[in-house]
Design an enzyme around this catalytic site. Structure first.
Site, PDB file in Angstrom:
ATOM      1  N   ASP A   1      31.541  10.169 -33.307  1.00  0.00           N
ATOM      2  CA  ASP A   1      30.455   9.767 -34.202  1.00  0.00           C
ATOM      3  C   ASP A   1      30.311   8.249 -34.131  1.00  0.00           C
ATOM      4  O   ASP A   1      31.135   7.502 -34.676  1.00  0.00           O
ATOM      5  CB  ASP A   1      30.760  10.213 -35.638  1.00  0.00           C
ATOM      6  CG  ASP A   1      29.606   9.901 -36.581  1.00  0.00           C
ATOM      7  OD1 ASP A   1      28.643   9.222 -36.154  1.00  0.00           O
ATOM      8  OD2 ASP A   1      29.660  10.350 -37.741  1.00  0.00           O
TER       9      ASP A   1
ATOM     10  N   ASN B   1      21.627   4.618 -26.184  1.00  0.00           N
ATOM     11  CA  ASN B   1      20.521   5.543 -26.440  1.00  0.00           C
ATOM     12  C   ASN B   1      20.702   6.356 -27.721  1.00  0.00           C
ATOM     13  O   ASN B   1      19.717   6.839 -28.274  1.00  0.00           O
ATOM     14  CB  ASN B   1      20.380   6.480 -25.230  1.00  0.00           C
ATOM     15  CG  ASN B   1      19.564   7.712 -25.545  1.00  0.00           C
ATOM     16  OD1 ASN B   1      18.341   7.636 -25.661  1.00  0.00           O
ATOM     17  ND2 ASN B   1      20.239   8.847 -25.729  1.00  0.00           N
TER      18      ASN B   1
ATOM     19  N   TYR C   1      13.146   4.412 -40.359  1.00  0.00           N
ATOM     20  CA  TYR C   1      13.191   4.644 -38.903  1.00  0.00           C
ATOM     21  C   TYR C   1      12.651   3.416 -38.166  1.00  0.00           C
ATOM     22  O   TYR C   1      13.270   2.902 -37.231  1.00  0.00           O
ATOM     23  CB  TYR C   1      12.359   5.895 -38.544  1.00  0.00           C
ATOM     24  CG  TYR C   1      12.080   6.043 -37.059  1.00  0.00           C
ATOM     25  CD1 TYR C   1      12.951   6.750 -36.239  1.00  0.00           C
ATOM     26  CD2 TYR C   1      10.953   5.451 -36.477  1.00  0.00           C
ATOM     27  CE1 TYR C   1      12.705   6.857 -34.867  1.00  0.00           C
ATOM     28  CE2 TYR C   1      10.707   5.552 -35.121  1.00  0.00           C
ATOM     29  CZ  TYR C   1      11.581   6.260 -34.320  1.00  0.00           C
ATOM     30  OH  TYR C   1      11.337   6.351 -32.980  1.00  0.00           O
TER      31      TYR C   1
END
Ligand SMILES: NC(=O)c1ccc[n+]([C@@H]2O[C@H](COP(=O)([O-])OP(=O)(O)OC[C@H]3O[C@@H](n4cnc5c(N)ncnc54)[C@H](OP(=O)(O)O)[C@@H]3O)[C@@H](O)[C@H]2O)c1
Length: 268
Positions: free
Chosen positions: A62, A89, A154
């Site tokens: 994680d 990424n 976001y």
């Protein structure tokens, strides 16, 4: 940078753009290290790469946890050495208005992609600097260039990735370490399944821009590393939008906002 024979670390390699990029890097002759949380999904990518005679190692971790990043980057260094190429990424984040976003979720959205990219880079950069070679690609989206309604945390996290990338490039000016920023429109990856309520919030203006596949994104990333590109923007129609934005920034931003998602009165 030539990819053949290089050790390439890809975070978020269990699906979508990351999985496709790992496979494309192998095709270009790279050896790949994959990072993501879901072990079964990673195993699937490993088996596809192994079947294609590629060299691959996977770590189920994680990346939102900075201590975990420290541990896994040490393990990778001891076993395989410092990667030549890093593809930051790993990313997630639901598209939500501010009042729909809990403070905890806002922190999670900064943890991955932004802090994960920072921490992975921080772990490997000293050796890259010593070698004076390497390449770092940070995957962001057009969401680090424009904004639209209903995706606040976001978008802020993608602007952080872009800011980090530009500042890193300034840090590395004069060195032989390449830095590439990837920004694309909609990719037909499992992102939309992983981050529910996001797809419906893509501004209507985006309907003019063709969606791309994870494989198209991956090929552009491979070319970006090979050609040491500063910025990857795909597809062509998105490039056109960037040019338009360079000349008329207010008009493009107005269109993004105007054609963006609007809540019905009382809707949450
Ligand atoms: N899809 C699009 O339209 C699009 C367009 C432009 C840019 N992007 C960006 O591209 C990046 C990759 O997205 P995608 O489209 O390929 O979506 P995806 O299929 O959902 O892939 C996201 C990857 O990140 C990994 N990840 C998420 N949280 C993690 C964590 N805490 N620790 C480790 N790995 C983590 C996921 O693996 P696990 O779940 O196994 O951990 C998965 O491998 C994202 O940053 C996204 O914003 C996407």
């Amino acid at each position: 940078m030539r990819i053949n024979g290089k050790l390439v670390l890809v975070s978020g390699a269990s699906s979508g753009i990351g999985a496709a990029t790992a496979k494309a890097m192998v095709k270009a002759g790279g050896r790949v290290v994959l990072l993501a949380r879901r072990k079964e999904a990673l195993d699937q990518v490993v088996s596809e790469i192994t079947c294609a005679d590629g060299q691959v190692w996977a770590y189920s971790v994680d990346l939102a946890d900075a201590d975990v990043v420290t541990t896994v980057t040490k393990q990778i260094t001891e076993k395989l050495g410092t990667p030549d190429i890093i593809i930051n990424n790993a990313g997630a984040g639901r598209w939500l208005f501010v009042d729909e976003t809990s403070p905890v979720e806002a922190v999670e959205m900064m943890a991955v992609p932004y802090f994960a990219a920072f921490n992975v880079t921080h772990a490997f950069l000293p050796v890259m600097l010593m070698r004076n070679s390497g390449h770092i690609v940070n995957i962001s989206s057009v969401g680090s260039r424009f904004v639209w309604p209903g995706a606040t945390a976001y978008l802020a996290a993608r602007w952080a990735v872009r800011g980090f990338t530009e500042a890193l490039r300034a840090d590395l000016a004069g060195s032989a370490i390449g830095v590439t920023l990837y920004e694309s429109g909609v990719v037909t990856s499992p992102y939309w399944k992983h981050n529910l309520r996001s797809r419906e919030r893509v501004p209507k203006m985006a309907e003019l821009i063709p969606e791309i596949t994870p494989e198209q994104a991956a090929n552009a990333i491979v070319r970006g590393v090979e050609k040491n590109k500063r910025l990857i923007v795909i597809p062509f129609m998105m490039k056109l939008t960037y040019w338009l934005h360079a000349v008329f920034p207010g008009v493009v931003q107005w269109l993004m906002t105007k054609t963006g998602y609007r809540r019905m009165q009382g809707e949450k």
